[in-house]
Design a protein around this motif. Structure first.
Motif, PDB file in Angstrom:
ATOM      1  N   GLU A  48       0.706   4.106  -2.856  1.00 37.80           N
ATOM      2  CA  GLU A  48       0.358   5.494  -2.549  1.00 37.80           C
ATOM      3  C   GLU A  48       1.468   6.452  -2.971  1.00 37.80           C
ATOM      4  O   GLU A  48       1.199   7.576  -3.412  1.00 37.80           O
ATOM      5  CB  GLU A  48       0.048   5.617  -1.057  1.00 37.80           C
ATOM      6  CG  GLU A  48      -1.278   4.945  -0.689  1.00 37.80           C
ATOM      7  CD  GLU A  48      -1.559   4.974   0.803  1.00 37.80           C
ATOM      8  OE1 GLU A  48      -0.615   5.275   1.587  1.00 37.80           O
ATOM      9  OE2 GLU A  48      -2.715   4.677   1.188  1.00 37.80           O
TER      10      GLU A  48
ATOM     11  N   ARG B   6       0.834  -1.203   0.000  1.00 37.83           N
ATOM     12  CA  ARG B   6       0.000   0.000   0.000  1.00 37.83           C
ATOM     13  C   ARG B   6       0.875   1.263   0.000  1.00 37.83           C
ATOM     14  O   ARG B   6       0.575   2.236  -0.702  1.00 37.83           O
ATOM     15  CB  ARG B   6      -0.926  -0.010   1.215  1.00 37.83           C
ATOM     16  CG  ARG B   6      -1.975   1.101   1.186  1.00 37.83           C
ATOM     17  CD  ARG B   6      -2.832   1.061   2.444  1.00 37.83           C
ATOM     18  NE  ARG B   6      -3.535  -0.197   2.581  1.00 37.83           N
ATOM     19  CZ  ARG B   6      -4.662  -0.487   1.948  1.00 37.83           C
ATOM     20  NH1 ARG B   6      -5.212   0.413   1.137  1.00 37.83           N
ATOM     21  NH2 ARG B   6      -5.260  -1.648   2.139  1.00 37.83           N
TER      22      ARG B   6
ATOM     23  N   LEU C 222       1.093   6.807  -6.704  1.00 39.68           N
ATOM     24  CA  LEU C 222      -0.078   7.637  -6.994  1.00 39.68           C
ATOM     25  C   LEU C 222       0.227   9.113  -6.758  1.00 39.68           C
ATOM     26  O   LEU C 222      -0.164   9.980  -7.553  1.00 39.68           O
ATOM     27  CB  LEU C 222      -1.261   7.185  -6.137  1.00 39.68           C
ATOM     28  CG  LEU C 222      -2.568   7.965  -6.299  1.00 39.68           C
ATOM     29  CD1 LEU C 222      -3.044   7.930  -7.749  1.00 39.68           C
ATOM     30  CD2 LEU C 222      -3.646   7.387  -5.376  1.00 39.68           C
TER      31      LEU C 222
ATOM     32  N   ARG D 248       0.084  12.207  -9.526  1.00 34.55           N
ATOM     33  CA  ARG D 248      -0.675  13.455  -9.367  1.00 34.55           C
ATOM     34  C   ARG D 248       0.186  14.650  -9.773  1.00 34.55           C
ATOM     35  O   ARG D 248      -0.316  15.632 -10.317  1.00 34.55           O
ATOM     36  CB  ARG D 248      -1.135  13.605  -7.910  1.00 34.55           C
ATOM     37  CG  ARG D 248      -2.223  12.633  -7.495  1.00 34.55           C
ATOM     38  CD  ARG D 248      -2.921  13.115  -6.227  1.00 34.55           C
ATOM     39  NE  ARG D 248      -3.820  12.102  -5.694  1.00 34.55           N
ATOM     40  CZ  ARG D 248      -3.550  11.326  -4.660  1.00 34.55           C
ATOM     41  NH1 ARG D 248      -2.402  11.453  -4.009  1.00 34.55           N
ATOM     42  NH2 ARG D 248      -4.428  10.435  -4.239  1.00 34.55           N
TER      43      ARG D 248
ATOM     44  N   THR E  22      -8.337   9.079  -7.198  1.00 34.53           N
ATOM     45  CA  THR E  22      -7.747   9.833  -6.093  1.00 34.53           C
ATOM     46  C   THR E  22      -7.182   8.950  -5.002  1.00 34.53           C
ATOM     47  O   THR E  22      -6.472   9.409  -4.122  1.00 34.53           O
ATOM     48  CB  THR E  22      -8.799  10.774  -5.471  1.00 34.53           C
ATOM     49  OG1 THR E  22      -9.925   9.987  -5.021  1.00 34.53           O
ATOM     50  CG2 THR E  22      -9.275  11.797  -6.490  1.00 34.53           C
ATOM     51  N   ARG E  23      -7.509   7.664  -5.039  1.00 31.30           N
ATOM     52  CA  ARG E  23      -6.993   6.731  -4.039  1.00 31.30           C
ATOM     53  C   ARG E  23      -6.808   5.360  -4.667  1.00 31.30           C
ATOM     54  O   ARG E  23      -7.307   5.103  -5.763  1.00 31.30           O
ATOM     55  CB  ARG E  23      -7.953   6.632  -2.844  1.00 31.30           C
ATOM     56  CG  ARG E  23      -9.316   6.060  -3.190  1.00 31.30           C
ATOM     57  CD  ARG E  23     -10.254   6.143  -2.004  1.00 31.30           C
ATOM     58  NE  ARG E  23     -10.559   7.532  -1.681  1.00 31.30           N
ATOM     59  CZ  ARG E  23     -11.318   7.902  -0.658  1.00 31.30           C
ATOM     60  NH1 ARG E  23     -11.819   6.990   0.153  1.00 31.30           N
ATOM     61  NH2 ARG E  23     -11.571   9.170  -0.431  1.00 31.30           N
ATOM     62  N   LEU E  24      -6.109   4.479  -3.989  1.00 31.60           N
ATOM     63  CA  LEU E  24      -5.928   3.121  -4.476  1.00 31.60           C
ATOM     64  C   LEU E  24      -7.263   2.388  -4.438  1.00 31.60           C
ATOM     65  O   LEU E  24      -8.025   2.509  -3.476  1.00 31.60           O
ATOM     66  CB  LEU E  24      -4.913   2.375  -3.605  1.00 31.60           C
ATOM     67  CG  LEU E  24      -3.481   2.905  -3.599  1.00 31.60           C
ATOM     68  CD1 LEU E  24      -2.630   2.112  -2.618  1.00 31.60           C
ATOM     69  CD2 LEU E  24      -2.874   2.860  -4.996  1.00 31.60           C
TER      70      LEU E  24
END
Length: 248
Positions: free
Chosen positions: A118, A114, A121, A125, A176-178
């Motif tokens: 993140e 995770r 990700l 962005r 916007t998130r996993l």
């Protein structure tokens, strides 16, 4: 495991035989145990009511047919459902999608996976143009070789949690998130969208009515099982709300 229903034992061998039917569930052992307990409740009730049948499954079907009855939904209810679930009755809707998959495996701690996801990700962005590059480097999906591209997908082609997310996103949008699915953690981007057209209500009215009747039947079945479980002596497991078994 000391499991019984009204004094009738459910053996470990029976549980082992049932397990393969629930391999895709989050907790196969729990689901297998619940299924066997609920099936035993139904068989015992069929015996009490002297319900005939060529085998156990036939007796269960005959019992449910006799004990559970739900009315057909009217047109107004069907139209409400149609409007509320209009996306289900839209034809030709497509989304061009790419993703980066971080596959969950026993050898890699989920927290580490995770954290990696993140971090990537966050990088995307800031630098969305790096998606293809990072997909080739990090994705555990074969699509990583082509920059994470899954091509165009339609409703019904992916697991529900992936589909629901994708078809809520706009063209060009980066998640916007996993996203968590049974396959692992995903970074998802919708590249393009092709909006579909709603199928007229009249063309799907029978389908809508069947879906509503099925929902009513499932609720009635759930209540019926709660009643049976409530008056039974069940040892070795606690049923959570008399979970509905896989009886079709």
């Amino acid at each position: 495991m000391g499991l019984s229903v009204n004094g009738v034992d459910i053996t470990d061998a029976a549980i082992e035989a049932e397990l393969p039917h629930h391999a895709q569930s989050g907790n196969p052992l729990k689901q297998a145990v619940h299924e066997l307990v609920l099936r035993q409740l139904l068989l015992q009730e069929a015996q009490r009511l002297d319900v005939p049948g060529a085998d156990a499954e036939a007796r269960i079907e005959a019992l449910l047919a006799a004990e559970i009855s739900v009315p057909a939904p009217d047109e107004a209810a069907c139209r409400r459902y149609y409007q509320q679930q209009i996306a289900r009755f839209t034809s030709g809707e497509l989304a061009e999608v790419r993703h980066i998959l971080f596959q969950v495996t026993p050898s890699v701690p989920l927290a580490l996976l995770r954290g990696t996801g993140e971090a990537i990700l966050a990088e995307l962005r800031q630098h969305p143009d790096r998606f293809a590059e990072l997909a080739r480097t990090y994705s555990n999906c074969p699509s990583g070789a082509v920059g994470g591209s899954l091509g165009q997908i339609a409703r019904g082609q992916c697991v529900p949690e992936f589909e629901q997310t994708v078809f809520r996103m706009r063209a060009g949008e980066l998640g916007t998130r996993l996203l968590e699915t049974r396959f692992g953690l995903h970074i998802v981007q919708v590249v393009r969208r092709l909006e579909g057209q709603a199928v007229p209500f009249e063309a799907v009215q029978a389908q809508v009515a069947a879906a509503l009747q099925r929902q009513s039947w499932q609720r009635a079945l759930h209540q019926y099982l709660r009643i049976l479980a409530g008056r039974a002596r069940i040892e070795g497991v606690e049923l959570e709300g008399a979970a509905t078994p896989l009886v079709q």
